[in-house]
Design an enzyme around this catalytic site. Structure first.
Site, PDB file in Angstrom:
ATOM      1  N   GLU A   1       0.690  -1.362   0.021  1.00  0.00           N
ATOM      2  CA  GLU A   1      -0.096  -0.069  -0.134  1.00  0.00           C
ATOM      3  C   GLU A   1       0.985   1.336   0.011  1.00  0.00           C
ATOM      4  O   GLU A   1       0.743   2.181  -0.606  1.00  0.00           O
ATOM      5  CB  GLU A   1      -0.925   0.095   1.167  1.00  0.00           C
TER       6      GLU A   1
ATOM      7  N   VAL B   1      10.341   6.245   2.875  1.00  0.00           N
ATOM      8  CA  VAL B   1      11.740   6.281   3.587  1.00  0.00           C
ATOM      9  C   VAL B   1      11.986   7.872   3.624  1.00  0.00           C
ATOM     10  O   VAL B   1      11.781   8.626   2.906  1.00  0.00           O
ATOM     11  CB  VAL B   1      12.676   5.763   2.489  1.00  0.00           C
TER      12      VAL B   1
ATOM     13  N   GLY C   1      19.794   2.448   0.798  1.00  0.00           N
ATOM     14  CA  GLY C   1      19.511   1.098   0.733  1.00  0.00           C
ATOM     15  C   GLY C   1      18.302   0.819   1.816  1.00  0.00           C
ATOM     16  O   GLY C   1      18.001  -0.359   1.908  1.00  0.00           O
TER      17      GLY C   1
ATOM     18  N   ASN D   1       6.479  10.448 -10.825  1.00  0.00           N
ATOM     19  CA  ASN D   1       7.603  10.023  -9.609  1.00  0.00           C
ATOM     20  C   ASN D   1       8.758   9.045 -10.485  1.00  0.00           C
ATOM     21  O   ASN D   1       8.850   7.899  -9.958  1.00  0.00           O
ATOM     22  CB  ASN D   1       6.921   9.395  -8.597  1.00  0.00           C
TER      23      ASN D   1
ATOM     24  N   TYR E   1      12.204   1.138  -8.692  1.00  0.00           N
ATOM     25  CA  TYR E   1      11.453  -0.359  -8.700  1.00  0.00           C
ATOM     26  C   TYR E   1      11.848  -0.941  -9.985  1.00  0.00           C
ATOM     27  O   TYR E   1      12.119  -2.148  -9.975  1.00  0.00           O
ATOM     28  CB  TYR E   1       9.928  -0.026  -9.160  1.00  0.00           C
TER      29      TYR E   1
END
Length: 105
Positions: A29, A33, A41, A70, A77
């Site tokens: 969901e 960070v 990392g 983004n 990803y």
């Protein structure tokens, strides 16, 4: 959760979902960070940890959404092997529209 000096610096909020076509899958969901910890990392550690959860729970997929603007997130990803699925559109009803829909049935 990922912590540094007792403070939460990253987290992944996930749950299990089911699909008629693929069965059980892990849905992420939200991945967050703290800005000063990005590129260190933390996000990768969270994603690898969640991949391990998906394996342990015998999930057919590990799925999440990213905002199309983004680019840093999408690049991240892709760097861990994720595939961006073109042609998917998010569809939703907000609280008012849910109520409107319900009352027109």
């Amino acid at each position: 959760l990922v912590q540094s000096n007792g403070n939460v610096v990253g987290m992944g909020f996930w749950y299990l979902a089911y699909s008629m076509s693929c069965g059980k899958y892990l849905y992420l969901e939200d991945l967050f960070v703290e800005k000063e910890y990005r590129g260190m990392g933390v996000g990768k550690a969270i994603m690898y940890s969640l991949a391990d959860v998906a394996i342990q729970l015998n999930c057919s997929r590990f799925v999440w959404q990213a905002l199309d603007w983004n680019a840093p997130a999408i690049d991240f990803y892709k760097s861990i092997g994720a595939v961006v699925c073109d042609g998917l559109t998010t569809v939703r009803l907000d609280e008012k529209r849910i109520d409107d829909m319900f009352h027109t049935y």
